[in-house]
Motif scaffolding. Structure first.
Motif, mmCIF file in Angstrom:
data_model
loop_
_atom_site.group_PDB
_atom_site.id
_atom_site.type_symbol
_atom_site.label_atom_id
_atom_site.label_comp_id
_atom_site.label_asym_id
_atom_site.label_seq_id
_atom_site.Cartn_x
_atom_site.Cartn_y
_atom_site.Cartn_z
ATOM 1 N N GLU A 19 10.341 -0.695 2.899
ATOM 2 C CA GLU A 19 9.173 -0.626 2.027
ATOM 3 C C GLU A 19 9.385 -1.407 0.735
ATOM 4 O O GLU A 19 8.430 -1.947 0.157
ATOM 5 C CB GLU A 19 8.845 0.832 1.715
ATOM 6 C CG GLU A 19 7.502 1.039 1.045
ATOM 7 C CD GLU A 19 6.328 0.506 1.850
ATOM 8 O OE1 GLU A 19 5.332 0.114 1.233
ATOM 9 O OE2 GLU A 19 6.423 0.469 3.101
ATOM 10 N N SER B 220 4.656 -2.787 2.454
ATOM 11 C CA SER B 220 3.829 -3.242 1.340
ATOM 12 C C SER B 220 3.971 -4.742 1.117
ATOM 13 O O SER B 220 3.061 -5.387 0.598
ATOM 14 C CB SER B 220 4.198 -2.475 0.064
ATOM 15 O OG SER B 220 5.567 -2.650 -0.248
ATOM 16 N N GLU C 32 1.320 -6.365 3.043
ATOM 17 C CA GLU C 32 0.031 -6.232 2.364
ATOM 18 C C GLU C 32 -0.102 -7.279 1.263
ATOM 19 O O GLU C 32 -1.154 -7.898 1.105
ATOM 20 C CB GLU C 32 -0.107 -4.829 1.770
ATOM 21 C CG GLU C 32 -0.193 -3.721 2.801
ATOM 22 C CD GLU C 32 -0.339 -2.356 2.155
ATOM 23 O OE1 GLU C 32 -1.246 -1.608 2.553
ATOM 24 O OE2 GLU C 32 0.464 -2.049 1.245
ATOM 25 N N ARG C 33 0.965 -7.463 0.502
ATOM 26 C CA ARG C 33 0.936 -8.386 -0.627
ATOM 27 C C ARG C 33 0.836 -9.845 -0.160
ATOM 28 O O ARG C 33 0.044 -10.627 -0.698
ATOM 29 C CB ARG C 33 2.187 -8.187 -1.477
ATOM 30 C CG ARG C 33 2.230 -9.034 -2.723
ATOM 31 C CD ARG C 33 3.417 -8.667 -3.581
ATOM 32 N NE ARG C 33 4.689 -8.797 -2.878
ATOM 33 C CZ ARG C 33 5.386 -7.767 -2.379
ATOM 34 N NH1 ARG C 33 4.950 -6.536 -2.508
ATOM 35 N NH2 ARG C 33 6.535 -7.969 -1.748
ATOM 36 N N ARG D 45 -4.815 -4.491 3.674
ATOM 37 C CA ARG D 45 -4.230 -3.161 3.560
ATOM 38 C C ARG D 45 -3.553 -2.820 4.886
ATOM 39 O O ARG D 45 -3.935 -3.333 5.942
ATOM 40 C CB ARG D 45 -5.304 -2.121 3.252
ATOM 41 C CG ARG D 45 -5.993 -2.296 1.906
ATOM 42 C CD ARG D 45 -7.024 -1.203 1.710
ATOM 43 N NE ARG D 45 -7.962 -1.162 2.828
ATOM 44 C CZ ARG D 45 -8.749 -0.136 3.122
ATOM 45 N NH1 ARG D 45 -8.715 0.954 2.382
ATOM 46 N NH2 ARG D 45 -9.576 -0.194 4.147
#
Length: 209
Positions: free
Chosen positions: A57, A77, A80-81, A86
């Motif tokens: 993560e 994450s 996602e970035r 999402r």
């Protein structure tokens, strides 16, 4: 009920308890039955899993898990970035939504190699964000195996190298411009490194020397 009990030597042991009343023929409670299960290995495995999850993560790279049909099962994450989605928008969807139309064949090639147990390291390609913008990435793709060694999925790590590629292209363009400029002037130009080794000569310097 998870708790801690003591062994004969005084050392603590983590256990899971199941406690039930014991009744006689008339239904009167006359005692209790207690079952204790040693859960040390399970707790250790759980702690290790939590530690690994924290590493995944916190990674700046996109880490995506998918099945052998290319359906996304998990993402961090970083994914996602980098890709602008999402996690809820990625999980359950084909990984092909991240691949530009002209590069869809790459996924077929990657899955075919992974089904054979191969690993793909530092494969530089282009992927597509949710807003349609193309980004340069370096992919490391590995098969995921179960306890019996069977391949059950795929782990994909994507590193955004857009900035590095842009910097390299700009540097190459500058070097080319300097070489053209220095090669076209009438004076002899010789460049050397700090130890005096010649690193560049223009045509005039070649003729002169």
């Amino acid at each position: 009920f998870e708790t801690v009990r003591l062994r004969r030597d005084g050392s603590p042991i983590e256990v899971s308890l199941s406690v039930s009343p014991v009744r006689d023929a008339s239904g009167t409670i006359i005692g209790a039955s207690k079952i204790a299960r040693d859960i040390r290995l399970r707790k250790q495995a759980s702690s290790a899993q939590a530690f690994m999850s924290a590493i995944v993560e916190s990674s700046d790279d996109a880490i995506i898990g998918k099945d052998l049909d290319g359906i996304i099962q998990s993402c961090n994450s970083g994914a996602e970035r980098i890709f602008g989605y999402r996690a809820a928008d990625l999980i359950g969807r084909p990984v092909r939504i991240l691949i530009p139309p002209e590069r869809q064949a790459e996924e077929d090639h990657i899955l075919a190699r992974l089904r054979c147990g191969e690993r793909i390291d530092h494969f530089e390609t282009v992927r597509q964000r949710s807003d349609g913008r193309l980004i340069n990435v370096s992919l490391t793709v590995s098969p995921v195996r179960d306890a019996d060694g069977r391949i059950i999925g795929v782990s994909k790590i994507a590193r955004d190298i857009t900035a590095q590629k842009r910097d390299a292209e700009e540097l190459a363009a500058q070097q080319a411009w300097f070489r053209i400029t220095l090669g076209s002037i009438g004076d002899a130009v010789i460049a050397s490194d700090a130890s005096g080794r010649v690193t560049f000569m223009n045509p005039t310097a070649e003729r002169l020397t």
